[in-house]
Scaffold this motif. Structure first.
Motif, PDB file in Angstrom:
ATOM      1  N   LYS A  79       3.535  10.458  -1.065  1.00  0.00           N
ATOM      2  CA  LYS A  79       2.574  10.866  -0.039  1.00  0.00           C
ATOM      3  C   LYS A  79       3.216  10.821   1.353  1.00  0.00           C
ATOM      4  O   LYS A  79       3.020  11.719   2.170  1.00  0.00           O
TER       5      LYS A  79
ATOM      6  N   ASN B 214       3.142   4.489  -0.692  1.00  0.00           N
ATOM      7  CA  ASN B 214       3.100   5.653  -1.559  1.00  0.00           C
ATOM      8  C   ASN B 214       4.174   6.605  -1.033  1.00  0.00           C
ATOM      9  O   ASN B 214       3.911   7.439  -0.175  1.00  0.00           O
TER      10      ASN B 214
ATOM     11  N   LYS C 153       0.827  -1.206   0.000  1.00  0.00           N
ATOM     12  CA  LYS C 153       0.000   0.000   0.000  1.00  0.00           C
ATOM     13  C   LYS C 153       0.861   1.255   0.000  1.00  0.00           C
ATOM     14  O   LYS C 153       0.367   2.340   0.216  1.00  0.00           O
TER      15      LYS C 153
ATOM     16  N   GLU D  45       1.774   9.575  -9.429  1.00  0.00           N
ATOM     17  CA  GLU D  45       1.170   8.401  -8.781  1.00  0.00           C
ATOM     18  C   GLU D  45      -0.347   8.429  -8.937  1.00  0.00           C
ATOM     19  O   GLU D  45      -0.966   7.407  -9.221  1.00  0.00           O
ATOM     20  N   GLU D  46      -0.935   9.601  -8.725  1.00  0.00           N
ATOM     21  CA  GLU D  46      -2.389   9.730  -8.840  1.00  0.00           C
ATOM     22  C   GLU D  46      -2.849   9.467 -10.271  1.00  0.00           C
ATOM     23  O   GLU D  46      -3.874   8.814 -10.486  1.00  0.00           O
TER      24      GLU D  46
ATOM     25  N   GLN E  56       3.820  12.776  -6.600  1.00  0.00           N
ATOM     26  CA  GLN E  56       2.487  12.389  -6.118  1.00  0.00           C
ATOM     27  C   GLN E  56       1.459  12.532  -7.241  1.00  0.00           C
ATOM     28  O   GLN E  56       0.597  11.666  -7.406  1.00  0.00           O
TER      29      GLN E  56
END
Length: 118
Positions: free
Chosen positions: A58, A55, A53, A104-105, A101
């Motif tokens: 983040k 990231n 999970k 990633e999104e 980020q």
């Protein structure tokens, strides 16, 4: 003195980007190793320690925005050299992790559409 010691302990994001990135990678590897050990023992996996999970952008932005930036902003208000020497690196690092980020999104939002078209 305690504030100075704490600052040195969390200072990676106020250093040049290549150095800060290397330390972020080392730290997240340590986090994930702990999560793996917890998983292997059947324990609940601690926050931020689950590589499935994970990231990193983040995680870094949270660390910077809630711990590092407020601390170094206080230092910069009383020590001019902090503003001159450290804060520019902090701003560069924040911008880098924000860009990562966003990537990633975008990847996460594109992933379901790729699965649907497969």
């Amino acid at each position: 003195l305690k504030m100075a010691l704490h600052s040195s302990d969390v200072s990676n994001p106020v250093k040049p980007l290549a150095f800060a990135k290397k330390w972020a990678d080392l730290i997240v590897d340590e986090f994930y190793a702990q999560g793996d050990a917890e998983r292997d023992r059947g324990l609940p996996i601690s926050s931020f320690m689950d590589r499935n999970k994970g990231n990193l952008p983040k995680l870094q932005l949270g660390f910077i925005n809630f711990i590092v930036a407020p601390l170094f902003e206080e230092w910069a208000s009383v020590v001019e050299e902090i503003e001159e020497e450290c804060m520019p690196f902090l701003r560069v690092n924040i911008a880098y992790w924000e860009r990562r980020q966003k990537l990633e999104e975008r990847r996460a939002s594109a992933a379901p559409s790729r699965r649907m078209s497969a």
